[in-house]
Write a protein that holds these residues in place. Structure first.
Motif, PDB file in Angstrom:
ATOM      1  N   LYS A 178      26.780  43.203  39.752  1.00  0.00           N
ATOM      2  CA  LYS A 178      26.591  42.436  38.691  1.00  0.00           C
ATOM      3  C   LYS A 178      27.251  41.190  38.753  1.00  0.00           C
ATOM      4  O   LYS A 178      26.878  40.448  37.697  1.00  0.00           O
ATOM      5  CB  LYS A 178      27.132  43.360  37.460  1.00  0.00           C
ATOM      6  N   VAL A 179      27.917  40.862  39.446  1.00  0.00           N
ATOM      7  CA  VAL A 179      28.719  39.618  39.525  1.00  0.00           C
ATOM      8  C   VAL A 179      27.773  38.601  40.008  1.00  0.00           C
ATOM      9  O   VAL A 179      26.827  38.446  40.710  1.00  0.00           O
ATOM     10  CB  VAL A 179      29.808  39.471  40.644  1.00  0.00           C
ATOM     11  N   ASP A 180      27.865  37.449  39.244  1.00  0.00           N
ATOM     12  CA  ASP A 180      27.054  35.920  39.681  1.00  0.00           C
ATOM     13  C   ASP A 180      27.984  35.027  40.512  1.00  0.00           C
ATOM     14  O   ASP A 180      28.751  34.471  40.004  1.00  0.00           O
ATOM     15  CB  ASP A 180      26.828  35.179  38.262  1.00  0.00           C
ATOM     16  N   PHE A 181      27.940  35.320  41.818  1.00  0.00           N
ATOM     17  CA  PHE A 181      28.695  34.811  43.027  1.00  0.00           C
ATOM     18  C   PHE A 181      28.338  33.029  42.987  1.00  0.00           C
ATOM     19  O   PHE A 181      29.373  32.725  43.049  1.00  0.00           O
ATOM     20  CB  PHE A 181      28.595  35.450  44.211  1.00  0.00           C
ATOM     21  N   ASP A 182      27.307  32.825  42.672  1.00  0.00           N
ATOM     22  CA  ASP A 182      26.952  31.329  42.949  1.00  0.00           C
ATOM     23  C   ASP A 182      27.505  30.684  41.714  1.00  0.00           C
ATOM     24  O   ASP A 182      28.153  29.647  42.107  1.00  0.00           O
ATOM     25  CB  ASP A 182      25.545  31.222  42.839  1.00  0.00           C
ATOM     26  N   LEU A 183      27.802  31.360  40.736  1.00  0.00           N
ATOM     27  CA  LEU A 183      28.564  30.415  39.586  1.00  0.00           C
ATOM     28  C   LEU A 183      30.115  30.605  40.027  1.00  0.00           C
ATOM     29  O   LEU A 183      30.595  29.494  39.908  1.00  0.00           O
ATOM     30  CB  LEU A 183      28.274  31.525  38.076  1.00  0.00           C
ATOM     31  N   LEU A 184      30.619  31.341  40.564  1.00  0.00           N
ATOM     32  CA  LEU A 184      31.958  31.659  41.051  1.00  0.00           C
ATOM     33  C   LEU A 184      32.065  30.464  42.036  1.00  0.00           C
ATOM     34  O   LEU A 184      33.358  29.853  41.902  1.00  0.00           O
ATOM     35  CB  LEU A 184      32.306  32.936  41.572  1.00  0.00           C
ATOM     36  N   VAL A 185      31.364  30.431  42.928  1.00  0.00           N
ATOM     37  CA  VAL A 185      31.499  29.478  43.965  1.00  0.00           C
ATOM     38  C   VAL A 185      31.530  27.909  43.271  1.00  0.00           C
ATOM     39  O   VAL A 185      32.420  27.002  43.683  1.00  0.00           O
ATOM     40  CB  VAL A 185      30.250  29.417  45.066  1.00  0.00           C
ATOM     41  N   ALA A 186      30.520  27.695  42.378  1.00  0.00           N
ATOM     42  CA  ALA A 186      30.633  26.453  41.850  1.00  0.00           C
ATOM     43  C   ALA A 186      31.597  26.177  40.773  1.00  0.00           C
ATOM     44  O   ALA A 186      32.477  25.091  41.079  1.00  0.00           O
ATOM     45  CB  ALA A 186      29.267  26.547  40.731  1.00  0.00           C
ATOM     46  N   ARG A 187      32.245  27.100  40.016  1.00  0.00           N
ATOM     47  CA  ARG A 187      33.364  26.997  39.452  1.00  0.00           C
ATOM     48  C   ARG A 187      34.722  26.478  40.069  1.00  0.00           C
ATOM     49  O   ARG A 187      35.641  26.029  39.664  1.00  0.00           O
ATOM     50  CB  ARG A 187      33.486  28.144  38.551  1.00  0.00           C
ATOM     51  N   GLU A 234      27.177  27.063  29.274  1.00  0.00           N
ATOM     52  CA  GLU A 234      28.459  26.912  28.888  1.00  0.00           C
ATOM     53  C   GLU A 234      29.482  27.102  30.242  1.00  0.00           C
ATOM     54  O   GLU A 234      30.813  26.690  30.117  1.00  0.00           O
ATOM     55  CB  GLU A 234      28.883  28.029  27.987  1.00  0.00           C
ATOM     56  N   ASN A 235      28.812  27.883  31.087  1.00  0.00           N
ATOM     57  CA  ASN A 235      29.892  27.803  32.201  1.00  0.00           C
ATOM     58  C   ASN A 235      29.776  26.787  33.341  1.00  0.00           C
ATOM     59  O   ASN A 235      30.539  26.877  34.327  1.00  0.00           O
ATOM     60  CB  ASN A 235      29.313  29.218  32.975  1.00  0.00           C
ATOM     61  N   LEU A 236      29.169  25.641  33.014  1.00  0.00           N
ATOM     62  CA  LEU A 236      29.169  24.646  33.859  1.00  0.00           C
ATOM     63  C   LEU A 236      30.405  24.057  34.069  1.00  0.00           C
ATOM     64  O   LEU A 236      31.193  23.900  33.214  1.00  0.00           O
ATOM     65  CB  LEU A 236      28.104  23.337  33.375  1.00  0.00           C
TER      66      LEU A 236
END
Ligand SMILES: Cc1cc2nc3c(=O)[nH]c(=O)nc-3n(C[C@H](O)[C@H](O)[C@H](O)COP(=O)(O)OP(=O)(O)OC[C@H]3O[C@@H](n4cnc5c(N)ncnc54)[C@H](O)[C@@H]3O)c2cc1C
Ligand SMILES: Cc1cc2nc3c(=O)[nH]c(=O)nc-3n(C[C@H](O)[C@H](O)[C@H](O)COP(=O)(O)OP(=O)(O)OC[C@H]3O[C@@H](n4cnc5c(N)ncnc54)[C@H](O)[C@@H]3O)c2cc1C
Ligand code: SF4
Ligand code: FES
Lengths: 286, 473
Positions: free
Chosen positions: A247-256, B257-259
């Motif tokens: 369920k994890v959004d890995f691409d978001l994690l990489v970006a953050r 919001e997570n940008l």
């Protein structure tokens, strides 16, 4: 005083530290982490608890020197003290009887899977650890992992030890041969955790990952550590760090994780210059 | 004694004194305190404005009932040390309150000369007296009675916890404060910026508590490092006070919001204030957003603090407050709004963000909607309604969300039998007693995000109740 009692230089800029932190050692459970601050006006950084001893009041950490704070830490010696160690933080790993665990660790992730594998083994679960590195010399914690698991399988990029390839190469084979497993746990670089999630998605094996977003307080106060799991925003420090990999959004994690890259680079450059100047002064003094 | 001879009419003729301030253009470039404080002469002259009412309204308007006319009388007579003692009888942190209390809604709002003239500058006098005492270096430690042998654990070193700890130590109890962060002070150190409340003032108050014998253990998260049950059953604490604050940031729940570049005000302010990010990278290792245009969403004190803080970062050129109602509805203190305007903060009123837009994971702008005011809502304020088709993009490199804080569930989750309301606030009676025997709570964790003085008042009430409980045990 959070004094460093032991320090060992392992491979690939990874260092092992045994630190006096009785409050943390007394309560620590597998899957939890601490937040450290080394010096005044230093940054707060999260590090996984690889081991602990409530009797001697010590914790063991494995830290890879990748930026300014971890590099300063790599220059500290036994006898030096950290300014702050707070924890244990995060929800402990869920350890349930009667399951076969396959745990994959890469880099400092090996230190992170260590206590979880051990906890499973202690209650009688079958445990297979898959650990990897670029080459044999860079592999850490092989002996500790052998002691903590029923079986250890090794992957190296260059084939100098165990299977040639990645830890996922081994997992893939296990899945194709339908080797028995109930839970897969992966901790390491995001690319590795994402690859594991993709591999097990089809087979539907319960898969857990421990996420490492940027954190600050570690108590749910700032929201810096937010990750997307399914369609909900979760604070990794208090709602995790362990989550359902599918369920994890890995691409978001990489970006953050890149949120402060320019600043971190700047910080490291200035620090490098200082270190060099210091070295020159020391050589001159000779 | 000629002063005494001043008639009320004479007193009313004296105009209210302003405090000198750093010039807006100068202070927008630094983190030093904005107002510079009264001189002894101005303070005494301002004190002469007080009519010494027999039935002082101001005292009733103060949440902790500071003996206002009494301390002002001492100021008028030049007896600053006595003034300080009088203040401290009811207010443990006058240097803090003199700076951050919303006096315009409390004591000064009801001051009798406030109708026709301007009210007595009670807050400025309070600040003067507290600063004078600190500068004089003569801090009197009250005599501490013999140890009672009772142990009290205080959770959280914010104004509620600090006040409760001080009062209990003065009664001879053995007090330990457990604080999650590496520094004591709560919002006073991680939220309210240096230019509004210099941190050395908070440090001095914390030192004073140590002198009273209070032990302060930082890096200790109750619920994780130790639970309340462990503190009481294994570590021998006879009572516990929870002052853990309202530390859970609300987000907007809108797309994008997570940008990278979107922050909670808690994160932004903590990075700059507690972690000293404003001197990154040379003197602090904690990075802060480096954007030229910053938007701050919200209209409270936290929004004003975020905006004014952002404005002071050397690389930030423009800061816009984005608030969905009008100036009149803004909950921030008037003084803060005024200071923000002077420092060049832009106010985009009747404007509401609808989504964050970005490229490759980074924030580039905010889609906003114009609003107009409709019927009054539950809070009595006119409800903002969107104007159809009014969307526009505000280009920003960072957005700080300052729309409020909820309560952190860590303690509730790890303390069986502790009752909370639907917002997660701990339920406590007027004395701070919770549903658990031996456990008190007060401050933001009970009433929701409020004020420093209310948190202190709650800490004080609880201390009295805990003392009574411990003596009867
Ligand atoms: C729950 C958790 C457990 C972790 N366990 C370990 C561990 O056992 N051993 C280990 O070596 N590392 C661990 N990390 C990663 C470690 O925290 C970062 O490597 C460290 O913060 C880098 O700091 P730096 O100043 O040296 O590098 P920087 O130059 O600041 O950063 C290098 C990279 O590290 C990451 N990072 C930076 N700051 C933070 C921060 N405050 N929080 C998290 N990540 C950050 C970013 O992705 C960044 O690009 C863990 C991270 C998390 C969230
Ligand atoms: C940016 C900002 C500006 C403000 N400006 C003003 C102002 O001008 N005037 C005014 O009157 N009010 C102002 N307020 C509100 C005021 O600061 C709060 O109402 C007040 O600080 C509440 O005090 P408290 O003691 O209840 O909690 P806090 O000040 O929030 O302190 C709680 C402490 O408990 C600690 N804690 C939390 N959980 C745990 C745990 N599990 N274990 C150990 N420790 C824990 C926290 O780290 C923190 O240090 C402002 C608030 C903010 C955020
Ligand atoms: S109400 Fe105003 S004039 Fe009366 S005592 Fe209070 S400060 Fe003085
Ligand atoms: S690190 Fe601040 S909320 Fe998780």
């Amino acid at each position: 005083m959070f004094t460093i009692l032991e320090k060992n230089d392992l491979a690939a800029k990874v260092y092992r530290y045994v630190i006096n932190a009785p409050n943390v050692a007394r309560k620590a459970k597998a899957g939890q982490f601490v937040i450290l601050r080394l010096i005044d006006d230093g940054e707060r950084i999260p590090i996984t608890l690889a081991d602990w001893d409530p009797i001697s009041g010590t914790i063991t950490l494995y830290v890879q020197a990748i930026g300014k704070t971890t590099t300063i830490m790599s220059q500290m010696k036994a006898g030096d003290a950290l300014l702050d160690v707070v924890g244990p933080l995060g929800i402990p790993s869920h350890v349930e009887k009667g399951k076969t665990l396959v745990a994959l660790g890469g880099g400092f992730g090996i230190a992170a899977i260590h206590p979880i594998v051990r906890a499973h083994k202690r209650i009688g679960n079958r445990t297979i650890s898959i650990i990897g590195a670029r080459s044999k010399e860079l592999l850490i914690m092989e002996d500790e992992m052998r002691a903590a698991s029923d079986e250890v399988r090794i992957a190296t990029d260059d084939g100098s030890c165990g299977t040639k390839g990645f830890v996922t190469t081994i997992l893939k084979k296990m899945l194709t041969t339908h080797e028995a497993m109930d839970v897969v746990l992966a901790i390491g670089p995001v690319v590795m955790m994402k690859a594991v999630a993709e591999l097990t998605r089809a087979s539907d094996v319960e898969t857990l990952v421990s996420l490492n977003p940027i954190m600050m307080d570690g108590t749910g106060m700032c929201g810096a550590c937010r990750v997307m799991v399914g369609d909900s925003v979760q604070f990794a420090c208090v709602d995790g760090p362990e989550f359902d990999a599918h369920k994890v959004d890995f691409d978001l994690l990489v970006a953050r994780q890149k949120m402060y890259s320019p600043q971190e680079k700047l910080s490291m450059e200035i620090f490098d210059k200082l270190c060099k100047a210091q070295e020159q002064r020391e050589t001159a003094a000779w | 004694m000629e002063k005494i001879k001043l008639s009320n009419k004479d007193r009313m003729k004296i105009p209210r004194h302003d405090m000198p301030e750093q010039e807006p253009a100068v202070r927008a470039q630094n983190f030093l305190e904005v107002p510079l404080g009264f001189t002894p002469e101005t303070a005494m002259e301002e004190a002469d404005r007080c009519l010494q009412c027999k039935n002082p309204k101001c005292v009733a308007g103060c949440p902790v009932n500071v003996k206002i006319p009494d301390f002002i009388f001492h100021v008028a007579m030049g007896n600053f040390s006595l003034a300080a003692q009088t203040l401290k009888e009811t207010n443990a942190l006058p240097a803090v309150c003199g700076r951050v209390c919303p006096q315009e809604d409390q004591c000064e709002a009801v001051c009798v000369i406030g109708g026709k003239n301007e009210p007595v500058a009670i807050g400025r006098l309070e600040r003067f007296v507290a600063d004078w005492e600190r500068a004089s270096g003569v801090v009197t430690i009250p005599p501490i009675p013999a140890a009672t042998g009772k142990k009290v654990a205080i959770i959280g070193a914010g104004p509620a916890g600090l006040t409760c700890a001080g009062d209990l130590a003065k009664k001879g109890h053995d007090v330990t404060i457990y604080e999650a962060l590496h520094k004591a002070g709560g919002v006073l150190v991680y939220g309210i910026p240096e230019f509004r409340l210099p941190k050395n003032i908070v440090d001095a108050e914390v030192d004073y508590l140590r002198k009273l014998g209070v032990k302060i253990e930082c890096d200790f998260v109750v619920g994780m490092t130790r639970t309340i049950d462990e503190l009481m059953e294994e570590d021998g604490f006879d009572a516990v006070f929870i002052g853990s604050g309202a530390g859970l940031p609300y987000f907007m729940g809108i797309p994008g919001e997570n940008l990278n570049g979107v922050y909670s005000a808690n994160e932004f302010l903590t990075r700059v204030n507690l972690m000293k990010g404003f001197v990154f990278p040379n003197l602090s290792d904690t990075p802060v957003p480096m954007a030229t245009h910053v938007a701050v969403i919200g209209g409270g004190n936290t929004a004003m603090d975020s905006a004014r803080t952002a404005k002071r970062l050397p690389w930030t050129e423009k800061v816009s407050i984005v608030y969905r109602r009008s100036l009149a509805e803004m909950p921030a203190r008037k003084e803060e709004i005024h200071h923000g305007e002077q420092e060049g903060v832009e106010f985009l009123l009747l404007t509401n963000p609808t989504k964050f837009v970005g490229a490759e994971g980074w924030l580039t702008g905010m889609e906003c909607q114009r609003m107009e005011l409709g019927e009054p809502d539950a809070s009595g304020r006119r409800k903002p309604v969107p104007v159809k088709g009014s969307e526009f993009i505000l280009e920003v490199g960072a957005a700080i969300i300052a729309i409020g804080n909820g309560s952190n569930p860590l303690i509730n989750k790890t303390t069986p039998g502790l009752t909370t309301n639907k917002y997660g606030n701990i339920i406590a009676d007027g004395f701070g007693k919770t549903s658990r025997e031996g456990v008190w709570a007060g401050g933001d964790i009970v009433i929701g995000a409020a004020t420093v003085i209310k948190a202190m008042g709650a800490g004080k009430e609880a201390a009295a109740s805990i003392d009574e409980y411990l003596r009867s045990k």
